[in-house]
Design a protein around this motif. Sequence first.
Motif, short mmCIF file in Angstrom:
data_model
loop_
_atom_site.label_atom_id
_atom_site.label_comp_id
_atom_site.label_asym_id
_atom_site.label_seq_id
_atom_site.Cartn_x
_atom_site.Cartn_y
_atom_site.Cartn_z
N LEU A 387 35.85 44.16 -1.74
CA LEU A 387 35.89 45.37 -2.57
C LEU A 387 35.41 46.58 -1.78
CD1 LEU A 387 34.54 43.98 -5.98
CD2 LEU A 387 36.89 44.60 -5.43
N ALA A 388 34.38 46.39 -0.97
CA ALA A 388 33.86 47.50 -0.17
C ALA A 388 34.89 47.99 0.84
CB ALA A 388 32.59 47.05 0.55
N VAL A 389 35.61 47.07 1.47
CA VAL A 389 36.62 47.46 2.45
C VAL A 389 37.75 48.24 1.79
CG1 VAL A 389 38.42 46.57 3.98
CG2 VAL A 389 36.12 45.63 4.10
N VAL A 390 38.17 47.79 0.62
CA VAL A 390 39.21 48.51 -0.12
C VAL A 390 38.70 49.91 -0.50
CG1 VAL A 390 40.57 48.56 -2.24
CG2 VAL A 390 40.31 46.42 -0.98
N ALA A 391 37.43 50.00 -0.91
CA ALA A 391 36.85 51.29 -1.27
C ALA A 391 36.79 52.22 -0.05
CB ALA A 391 35.46 51.09 -1.86
N ILE A 392 36.42 51.68 1.11
CA ILE A 392 36.37 52.48 2.33
C ILE A 392 37.75 53.02 2.67
CG2 ILE A 392 35.97 52.37 4.82
CD1 ILE A 392 33.84 50.19 4.17
N LEU A 393 38.74 52.16 2.56
CA LEU A 393 40.12 52.58 2.85
C LEU A 393 40.59 53.62 1.85
CD1 LEU A 393 42.80 52.33 4.33
CD2 LEU A 393 43.32 50.32 2.94
N ILE A 397 41.72 57.54 2.60
CA ILE A 397 43.03 58.08 2.23
C ILE A 397 42.87 59.27 1.31
CG2 ILE A 397 45.17 57.54 0.99
CD1 ILE A 397 44.89 54.66 2.00
N TRP A 398 41.95 59.16 0.36
CA TRP A 398 41.74 60.25 -0.61
C TRP A 398 41.29 61.52 0.10
CZ3 TRP A 398 42.75 61.42 -5.49
CH2 TRP A 398 42.03 62.44 -6.11
N ARG A 399 40.43 61.37 1.10
CA ARG A 399 39.91 62.52 1.83
C ARG A 399 40.80 62.92 3.01
NH1 ARG A 399 33.74 60.16 2.34
NH2 ARG A 399 33.24 60.18 0.11
N ARG A 400 41.87 62.15 3.19
CA ARG A 400 42.77 62.37 4.33
C ARG A 400 42.00 62.35 5.64
NH1 ARG A 400 47.08 67.00 2.22
NH2 ARG A 400 47.78 65.85 0.38
N ARG A 401 41.10 61.39 5.73
CA ARG A 401 40.24 61.26 6.90
C ARG A 401 40.54 59.92 7.57
NH1 ARG A 401 33.60 60.88 6.76
NH2 ARG A 401 33.30 60.67 9.01
N LEU A 402 41.43 59.95 8.53
CA LEU A 402 41.82 58.73 9.22
C LEU A 402 40.95 58.52 10.47
CD1 LEU A 402 45.70 58.84 8.91
CD2 LEU A 402 44.10 57.44 7.62
N ASP A 403 39.66 58.34 10.22
CA ASP A 403 38.78 58.08 11.35
C ASP A 403 38.86 56.60 11.73
OD1 ASP A 403 37.48 56.83 9.28
OD2 ASP A 403 35.69 58.08 9.34
#
Length: 466
Positions: A387-393, A397-403
Amino acid sequence: MVSCKPGRRSITTQTLTARRTGSTWVWISALIIPVLLLAPAIWNGYPLLQYDTGGYLARWYEGYLVPSRSTVFGIYLHYGESSYFWINLGIQALATLWILQLVLRVLGMAQPARLVAISLVLILTTALPWLASMLLTDIFAGLSVLSLFVLVLHGDKISVPEKLLLFVFTAFAGATHSATLAVLLGLCCVGWIVRPLLRGRIAVSGLLQGSLTIVIGAAMLLAANFALSGQLAWTPGGYGVAFGRMMQDGIVARYLRAHCPEQKLKLCPYRDQLPATADDFLWGNSMFNTLGRFKGLDDEMGFIVLHSLAEYPAMQAEAVIVATAQQLIDVATGEGTHGWIPHTYGIIERYMPAQLGPMRAAHQQHWDINFKVINRIHVPVALASMLAVVAILAAGIWRRRLDDITLLAATVSVALLGNAFVCGVISGPHDRYGARMVWIATFVALIAAFRNFADRSGTPEDSFPL
């Protein structure tokens, strides 16, 4: 000028102290982590064994191909046999340490103390040490996902020798199990698909190198199969395993009831006596044995699998969704690792009689391992980590931050879903298939937590002590 000199001496002293501390942590991590990774085997007194271990051990001696048993992994085990397989466990522990630190290094989180802290949490809360301590391909499933991530996305941050070693390791890992190879192939395919959308975050050279590991892994398996059996063929058993899953879902029974009047199939007389599970059919005392096992039924099972796919697409689609979803949550540690694994014991007795003493004296063979207690920690941690990994992803995506953390979370998410699809749909859901992969989700969650703490504290990433 005078006032600057003490400052310079102070900085120099601090730097030397920091270097000594860092060196201490390097030695601690290099010595302690591999030992802790092998703690279950050390306590056991012998490498941990599983249902499938015997099939791999026998490949060197029997000279023929067996469904779902990689000859590459069989050869790997054989060359550690003289050490009672402790060489194999040492390789697995050191490879784990190497890849964990490599991921942290390319993410700019290479502090040794941090590696120790994250490794300790993984050892205490996930299946990782049990996988590293076992004579089974499973340790390479999760490690190969991380090695592919580094090779494809961060190959420019590692040395040429490291890159070559990582390439060979990834290819070897894919050759140890068809499901692992399929997951790696899926990751490369997704990489090629999304590359135009990521504005150059994925280099073509990295994807080419990652894709080439799949080719080399497949070639490695074909070469090993030919060397041991004289057959230039893929490891058999795909249709049989898929057939078992379809039988478990009721699809085979439906097909037989519909077609047995006109088709003379070997299974027709048994259409109302099929076992409830694929494991009971393939590995229990069922009509599968009576009809010649894979050699006698492989063609018929393949025929039923292909025709069932064509005739019952809706039923198949529903079964695929259910199996994939179930596999995602089947993550308990220890499936098939207990005191009753007669085939593996028989193989050791037949081909390695010198090892019977320590094998029989091990705690596992006396039923001393209680995975129910262990899974009171492992299962909640695994599910929460996914669940945490899905939340991080999702947050990235929501912040458009592909770090880098978001890309790692994306890689692991695709790997977990691909693993659930491949294993759940082909073989049917099993805790073993989930446990061997889900620990990398915990690894990602820990990385994100440490990075977030560093950001909140305002400590520069390259100087944050943990």
